[in-house]
Design a protein around this motif. Structure first.
Motif, PDB file in Angstrom:
ATOM      1  N   LYS A  81      21.960  16.574  -4.149  1.00 63.78           N
ATOM      2  CA  LYS A  81      22.692  17.445  -3.227  1.00 63.78           C
ATOM      3  C   LYS A  81      23.446  18.529  -4.008  1.00 63.78           C
ATOM      4  O   LYS A  81      23.458  19.689  -3.617  1.00 63.78           O
ATOM      5  CB  LYS A  81      23.663  16.612  -2.382  1.00 63.78           C
ATOM      6  N   LEU A  85      22.848  22.532  -3.589  1.00 67.08           N
ATOM      7  CA  LEU A  85      23.938  23.453  -3.275  1.00 67.08           C
ATOM      8  C   LEU A  85      24.079  24.535  -4.338  1.00 67.08           C
ATOM      9  O   LEU A  85      24.328  25.707  -4.023  1.00 67.08           O
ATOM     10  CB  LEU A  85      25.246  22.690  -3.097  1.00 67.08           C
ATOM     11  N   THR A 125      29.977  22.161  -0.461  1.00 63.10           N
ATOM     12  CA  THR A 125      29.625  22.375   0.942  1.00 63.10           C
ATOM     13  C   THR A 125      30.632  23.317   1.602  1.00 63.10           C
ATOM     14  O   THR A 125      30.260  24.237   2.338  1.00 63.10           O
ATOM     15  CB  THR A 125      29.563  21.040   1.697  1.00 63.10           C
ATOM     16  N   MET A 135      23.642  25.399   6.056  1.00 60.28           N
ATOM     17  CA  MET A 135      23.770  24.059   5.465  1.00 60.28           C
ATOM     18  C   MET A 135      22.798  23.043   6.069  1.00 60.28           C
ATOM     19  O   MET A 135      22.989  21.852   5.937  1.00 60.28           O
ATOM     20  CB  MET A 135      25.217  23.553   5.633  1.00 60.28           C
TER      21      MET A 135
END
Length: 136
Positions: A81, A85, A125, A135
């Motif tokens: 993740k 990102l 995030t 997202m």
């Protein structure tokens, strides 16, 4: 043009081409008319750098993305993740390392535990939302 990085490149080239001090100063005198790099003008810096490249010096480019850290299986999903990102934001791994240093006083992302990685993912995030990146 900021002179300091350009002067640093000249000195790196001098070292990589193994120029002794006398040869280096003679080159500066013949190319730019000065005996010390501190006396170079912007045009002189450009002339000297061009000459050093003609002499065989190849400037090295910095790695743009960095190396992905290796982690255990328990943290792999979180690290995936983080990688996604960073890629979405077009940022290098060094950015995540800097965040880890700032948030947890830990030098590298791969040294974070699972809880810290979750917080890092949350921060990335939040940054993505703030900058309007999708997202999904």
């Amino acid at each position: 043009m900021n002179r300091n990085p350009a002067l640093a490149k000249i000195h790196i080239a001098k070292k990589e081409l193994a120029l002794d001090d006398d040869t280096y100063r003679a080159m500066l005198q013949s190319i730019a008319g000065v005996s010390s790099s501190k006396d170079l003008t912007v045009a002189g810096v450009n002339k000297v750098l061009a000459h050093l490249k003609r002499c065989g010096w190849k400037p090295k480019t910095a790695a743009k993305t960095g190396k992905r850290p290796s982690v255990g299986r328990d943290r792999k999903a979180l690290m995936d993740k983080v990688e996604a990102l960073l890629a979405e934001a077009k940022r290098p791994w060094a950015y995540a390392d800097a965040m880890a240093k700032r948030m947890f006083t830990v030098d590298k992302v791969d040294w974070l535990d699972a809880e810290q990685l979750q917080k890092l993912v949350a921060a990335l995030t939040y940054d993505a939302k703030r900058h309007g990146r999708d997202m999904r």
